[in-house]
Design a protein around this motif. Structure first.
Motif, PDB file in Angstrom:
ATOM      1  N   GLY A  52       0.824  -1.194   0.000  1.00 32.97           N
ATOM      2  CA  GLY A  52       0.000   0.000   0.000  1.00 32.97           C
ATOM      3  C   GLY A  52       0.863   1.250   0.000  1.00 32.97           C
ATOM      4  N   THR A  53       0.506   2.226  -0.821  1.00 32.70           N
ATOM      5  CA  THR A  53       1.339   3.415  -1.007  1.00 32.70           C
ATOM      6  C   THR A  53       0.488   4.677  -0.964  1.00 32.70           C
ATOM      7  N   GLU A  54       0.891   5.619  -0.130  1.00 27.19           N
ATOM      8  CA  GLU A  54       0.223   6.920  -0.081  1.00 27.19           C
ATOM      9  C   GLU A  54       0.598   7.715  -1.322  1.00 27.19           C
ATOM     10  N   ASP A 109      -7.667  -2.189   5.301  1.00 28.15           N
ATOM     11  CA  ASP A 109      -7.425  -2.810   6.607  1.00 28.15           C
ATOM     12  C   ASP A 109      -6.454  -3.975   6.500  1.00 28.15           C
ATOM     13  N   GLN A 110      -6.645  -4.806   5.484  1.00 23.31           N
ATOM     14  CA  GLN A 110      -5.768  -5.966   5.324  1.00 23.31           C
ATOM     15  C   GLN A 110      -4.338  -5.543   4.987  1.00 23.31           C
ATOM     16  N   THR A 111      -4.193  -4.492   4.178  1.00 23.63           N
ATOM     17  CA  THR A 111      -2.864  -3.990   3.815  1.00 23.63           C
ATOM     18  C   THR A 111      -2.092  -3.547   5.056  1.00 23.63           C
ATOM     19  N   MET A 122       5.114  -3.099   9.718  1.00 27.14           N
ATOM     20  CA  MET A 122       5.273  -1.679  10.023  1.00 27.14           C
ATOM     21  C   MET A 122       3.937  -0.977  10.257  1.00 27.14           C
ATOM     22  N   LYS A 123       2.829  -1.656   9.910  1.00 26.40           N
ATOM     23  CA  LYS A 123       1.480  -1.149  10.167  1.00 26.40           C
ATOM     24  C   LYS A 123       1.232   0.238   9.574  1.00 26.40           C
ATOM     25  N   GLY A 140       6.750  -2.904   3.711  1.00 23.39           N
ATOM     26  CA  GLY A 140       6.917  -2.793   5.157  1.00 23.39           C
ATOM     27  C   GLY A 140       7.027  -4.127   5.867  1.00 23.39           C
ATOM     28  N   GLY A 141       7.576  -5.120   5.173  1.00 28.60           N
ATOM     29  CA  GLY A 141       7.733  -6.448   5.754  1.00 28.60           C
ATOM     30  C   GLY A 141       6.694  -7.457   5.279  1.00 28.60           C
TER      31      GLY A 141
END
Length: 259
Positions: free
Chosen positions: A186-188, A214-216, A222-223, A255-256
């Motif tokens: 997921g990317t902002e 939510d799943q991402t 790294m949440k 993020g892991g």
């Protein structure tokens, strides 16, 4: 302008916005000559920003869901600079977000056409000039969503990108060409000037898309979502000589979350 891509000729697809735009900008900052490939008029702004900053950029609008469009993009780079050193296959992205049973057959086709065929076709189109030169780097943008919710057709397409990366790399490694992939999580990003699905409000429920968000976040140690620069940085590394002994792999950038 001196950097890892000094005097390199680079084709970036889907470079009018998002990850593709940031990759093109940063490669130009490091000395690359960049062809911006995008159907959106936003490509004009990307070229303008790069050239005003002292970089080199040109543009072309083609339909990358056809082989002819991909071949035209590669030929444009050849016409401009005589070669293609680096190809970044960035076009793709989820069109619909919903459980698989709610997809219509035409929507399944559209997802695969959007997220697999541009990469497949552009790889094929770039091979002839790269093989003739005996050198080249192809970076395919995949996704960690190959293991995720509410995007089965998109996930299948990106799984195809991973397989393409591994198999093509094996075929051409001894002929001087590296083929690698980055799999963003997921990317902002800023709002897209051209949405992937302008009818999203009618086609899918908000809770279906929220499931993806939510799943991402939960899948990432790294949440959080990543940034455009975090995604671009990984792609630039893979494209550079710093990764000269890396081929045939897909690097998760989530993020892991390994996808």
């Amino acid at each position: 302008m001196n950097g890892r891509f000094q005097d390199k000729t680079i084709v970036v697809t889907g470079a009018g916005q998002g990850i593709g735009q940031r990759v093109a900008e940063r490669m130009a900052e490091e000395g690359g000559q960049v062809l911006i490939v995008d159907r959106s008029d936003a490509r004009h702004d990307v070229v303008k920003a790069i050239t005003e900053a002292g970089g080199i950029a040109h543009e072309i609008a083609v339909d990358l869901e056809t082989f002819e469009g991909c071949a035209a993009a590669i030929q444009k780079a050849i016409n401009l600079w005589g070669r293609v050193d680096i190809l970044v296959n960035n076009v793709g992205g989820t069109i619909w977000a919903k459980p698989f049973e709610h997809y219509e057959p035409a929507q399944i086709d559209a997802e695969v056409r959007r997220s697999l065929f541009p990469t497949l076709y552009c790889c094929h189109a770039a091979l002839e000039p790269m093989l003739a030169a005996g050198t080249g780097v192809i970076i395919n943008v995949s996704s960690i969503a190959t293991r995720g919710l509410n995007r089965v057709p998109y996930a299948a397409a990106k799984g195809g990108v991973n397989a393409l990366t591994a198999c093509l790399a094996w075929e051409v490694a001894e002929r001087g060409i590296r083929v690698v992939a980055a799999a963003p999580g997921g990317t902002e990003a800023p709002p897209r000037p051209v949405p992937r699905n302008p009818n999203a409000d009618q086609d899918q429920r908000a809770d279906w898309y929220q499931t993806i968000v939510d799943q991402t976040i939960q899948s990432s140690p790294m949440k959080r979502y990543g940034t455009l620069d975090e995604q671009a940085g990984a792609i630039l590394f893979l494209a550079s000589d710093d990764a000269s002994y890396i081929t045939g792999v897909t690097l998760p950038v989530g993020g892991g979350d390994l996808g």
